[in-house]
Design an enzyme around this catalytic site. Structure first.
Site, PDB file in Angstrom:
ATOM      1  N   ASP A 351      -9.387  20.718  18.268  1.00 43.60           N
ATOM      2  CA  ASP A 351     -10.622  21.187  18.890  1.00 43.60           C
ATOM      3  C   ASP A 351     -11.665  21.764  17.946  1.00 43.60           C
ATOM      4  OD1 ASP A 351      -9.861  20.298  21.360  1.00 43.60           O
ATOM      5  OD2 ASP A 351      -8.983  22.186  21.980  1.00 43.60           O
ATOM      6  N   TYR A 439     -10.799  21.223  29.302  1.00 40.68           N
ATOM      7  CA  TYR A 439      -9.988  22.436  29.275  1.00 40.68           C
ATOM      8  C   TYR A 439     -10.842  23.674  29.017  1.00 40.68           C
ATOM      9  CZ  TYR A 439      -4.992  22.014  29.961  1.00 40.68           C
ATOM     10  OH  TYR A 439      -3.745  21.914  30.538  1.00 40.68           O
ATOM     11  N   ASN A 635       3.556  25.961  -3.527  1.00 41.25           N
ATOM     12  CA  ASN A 635       3.907  26.543  -4.828  1.00 41.25           C
ATOM     13  C   ASN A 635       4.874  27.719  -4.709  1.00 41.25           C
ATOM     14  OD1 ASN A 635       2.150  28.321  -3.672  1.00 41.25           O
ATOM     15  ND2 ASN A 635       0.622  28.276  -5.315  1.00 41.25           N
TER      16      ASN A 635
END
Length: 731
Positions: A351, A439, A635
């Site tokens: 979104d 939504y 890392n």
């Protein structure tokens, strides 16, 4: 009545409105969204740069150079802290600007920082991204496509058409991502009846459009889906339809009085509901203070903003003047679907790619927020030529939870009591919403009197529905004659930059293990009990908890060098309220663009260049994302006594059901997390609240009420003073 209730207006914001707030006034503007004047100044400045050749964003052509988005460029943390903690000058305000260059041989998107504001003089490139953003130029193409299938659509839908329609029109939803790999521009389009709640009115016609070319006249149809069959062109479908080689689908006759997808009341309750329900009041006035983007309440203080791409963010969160978190911010929201139709199986909404932060529309008093709330206008600059005002799009209010924060009835076990003590649980809520097409997300930050923060999202709005097929029942639920509610998973990602008693924090997990020991007071027996087991998490990988694996009972962030009165490291714990799980196997195509979704919780060292976990580009290119969260922990750096950031993923699976019609309801569809103090204080800090009530029986048994607020709440609630009897017995 409300005016009468507010006559004795008193500001009770963390010790009184007269308290000096110089540090807050000094720091909060660093995090404030761009003002209208700043947006206009940035646009004027950039349009005056000759080599950019900028034109109107509202121009119909795709071959243009225009500003796509403009928002605040947040200062680096160490620069902000110098201003917040040492009184240094605030860093110059800057704007982050995304420009789409379509009118050149190699179209691209380039990001700039523009400064200083409000009178910009310079700009520099931040990032460069090949490709183009989401298009809104599909209507003309669909007009041509649907004209070729005009008769088919009329017969299928009972008189609905995409063109030359009056009250029986078709509309569409476009599906993302737009293709199956990097560089593709192929979008599935799903036609729907254009009626109230059109999201749950699919008509069973889906088309795949290739829109790679900048000239819409050269866009082509690659596939058409109709009656569970695929066709290589509209012409092929129409020819087979007219010759009887494909079965004709006919929807039930459209009933104008069918309220299926509307909010119009229907049905019956056995109890009357035609009068107003309970409402909140502030009988002696507001107990919080707002100064632009700075808020104070019951010991809490913070600055907020609403980022255009991602949404609500809180900065410099303090309790009684002591920083708890530098930043708590929404990063991303996704909804990944499954289904039998091509539109359903392709739907993987990310979104931020739809500028989720700009989708915060007006809030309704008494529904979205209490009538007593403070409503705030928001301004965004997205795909426009001037700032757009979103009226009353954010609200702030105090409310009672109708639940005590804490209470105890101390019985004397003889029909009476020794004392009763209690404190009502009032909280401050910072709220906005995002309506991303179908939504609606309701975003909350909730601040409790005992140092707890709740971060929560509640989902509502229309389900994403597709045309029903028998095979579709493997992927959802039939909710109407020809409508399938498709299963999907919502995941929400947050950044939580904790600074607990300083920046040198550590993190540990806490679990229980059973131990079997000899009973010290009965040597011939054994005692089995739980023993606390702590594990210090020393590297980023060790603190990246994967979905599908056991999650610790407690995750505790603390400062090893700072102790409370009892010798414990001062800290907070993160407590999840979530039912989330992975949406795709690790490394599977689109999953690379949401690698944060692998972890309910991950912890990294703070770095300014790891400011966000996602980007506006993830939707259209999840395969080779501009921001890869996995790189943040690859890392495996040391995280002992470092400046730490927690990244939290919450969410839930949604298998639609008939009660999702017309809309999904919020109960049971709210997820989030709590930040809870864990030995940060010497005792419960809500003891400072003057709302405590203590009742003790007097010598004659008459209750003696002790309280530190007015005896009578007020006529807006009750004119009667507080009374508590406390006795019990037979009748």
């Amino acid at each position: 009545m409300r005016l009468l209730c507010l006559l004795p207006l008193v500001f009770l914001a963390g010790g009184g409105a007269s308290r000096p707030r110089d540090w807050a006034h000094h720091g909060a503007p660093m995090f404030a969204d761009l003002t209208v004047q700043e947006m206009k100044a940035v646009r004027s400045y950039l349009h005056a740069v000759p080599e950019m050749h900028l034109t109107s964003a509202e121009s119909k052509t795709l071959k243009k150079n225009s500003i796509l988005l403009m928002e605040l460029h947040v200062p680096k943390k160490h620069e902000a802290l110098r201003a917040l903690d040492r009184g240094h000058a605030r860093p110059p305000r800057q704007a982050r600007v995304i420009i789409q260059f379509g009118n050149q041989s190699k179209p691209n998107i380039t990001e700039y920082t523009v400064s200083p504001l409000p009178r910009p003089k310079t700009h520099k490139v931040r990032t460069f991204k090949g490709g183009r953003p989401v298009y809104h130029h599909l209507t003309k193409t669909l007009e041509k496509i649907t004209m070729r299938a005009h008769t088919l659509l009329l017969e299928t839908t009972g008189g609905f058409s995409f063109t030359n329609c009056s009250n029986r029109c078709l509309t569409f939803s476009d599906i993302a991502p737009r293709g199956l790999g990097p560089g593709e521009r192929r979008t599935w389009i799903m036609l729907q009846k254009f009626v109230e709640g059109y999201f749950i009115h699919p008509v069973g016609f889906e088309v795949l459009i290739n829109h790679r070319d900048l000239d819409p006249e050269k866009w082509t149809v690659e596939k058409v889906w109709y009656n569970s069959m695929y066709f290589d062109s509209v012409e092929e479908l129409v020819e087979k339809y007219e010759s009887g080689k494909v079965g004709k689908v006919k929807l039930p006759d459209h009933d104008e009085n069918d309220l299926f997808s509307t909010y119009v009341p229907r049905g019956h309750f056995n109890t009357p509901t035609d009068i107003h329900g309970p409402k909140l009041v502030e009988p002696q006035g507001r107990r919080y203070h707002i100064d632009r983007n700075f808020v104070e309440y019951a010991g809490w203080s913070f600055a907020y903003r609403v980022r255009s791409t991602a949404g609500l963010q809180v900065f410099d969160l303090r309790f009684n003047g002591e920083r708890i978190a530098y930043e708590i911010s929404l990063q991303e929201a996704i909804a990944f679907y499954a289904g039998d139709t091509p539109a359903a199986m392709q739907t993987k909404y990310i979104d931020a790619g739809w500028a989720m932060g700009t989708s915060n529309y007006e809030l309704a008093p008494g529904i979205d927020c209490p009538e007593i709330a403070t409503f705030v206008d928001l301004y965004h600059f997205f795909d426009t030529d001037k700032p757009v005002r979103y009226r009353n799009a954010l609200c702030i209010f105090e409310m009672t939870t109708a639940m005590p924060l804490r209470r105890h009835f101390d019985s004397d076990f003889h029909g009476g009591y020794n004392f009763f003590g209690g404190l009502d649980n009032t909280v401050l809520v910072l709220r906005t919403t995002s309506t991303v097409y179908n939504y609606d997300y309701i975003w909350d930050f909730v601040f409790y009197q005992n140092g707890v923060v709740e971060v929560k999202v509640s989902a509502t709005g229309y389900i994403h529905a597709t045309f029903f097929t028998p095979n579709g029942l493997h992927y959802g639920t039939k909710v109407y004659d020809y409508v399938l509610g498709n299963l999907h998973t919502h995941l929400i990602h947050y950044k939580v930059d904790l600074d607990l008693a300083g920046r040198e924090n550590s993190v540990e997990s806490m679990d229980l293990r059973f131990v079997n020991i000899t009973n010290p007071w009965s040597p011939g027996h054994f005692v089995v009990q739980s023993k606390l087991h702590r594990t210090e998490l020393k590297t980023e990988r060790s603190a990246a908890f994967r979905f599908g694996r056991k999650f610790p009972r407690y995750v505790h962030f603390y400062n090893p060098s700072e102790k409370n009165k009892w010798g414990h490291s001062r800290g907070y714990r993160i407590q999840l309220n979530s039912h989330a799980h992975s949406v795709l196997p690790r490394g599977w195509r689109e999953e690379n663009g949401i690698s944060w979704s692998r972890y309910p919780l991950a912890v990294t060292r703070h770095k300014d260049h790891e400011a966000t976990s996602s980007s506006i580009y993830a939707q259209n290119d999840p395969w080779e994302p501009a921001v890869s969260f996995e790189d943040y922990i690859r890392n495996d750096e040391d995280i002992v006594k470092k400046d730490l950031v927690a990244w939290v993923t919450v969410g839930f699976l949604h298998v639609p059901h008939s009660e999702d019609i017309p809309n999904t309801a919020t109960p049971g569809n709210a997820v989030g997390f709590f930040l809870r103090p864990f030995n940060f204080f010497d005792e419960d800090p809500s003891l400072a609240s003057r709302s405590t009530v203590i009742v003790r029986p007097g010598p004659d048994g008459t209750p003696r009420v002790q309280r530190w607020t007015p005896e009578v709440v007020g006529h807006c609630v009750t004119q009667q003073p507080f009374f508590y009897n406390g006795t019990y017995g037979g009748v």
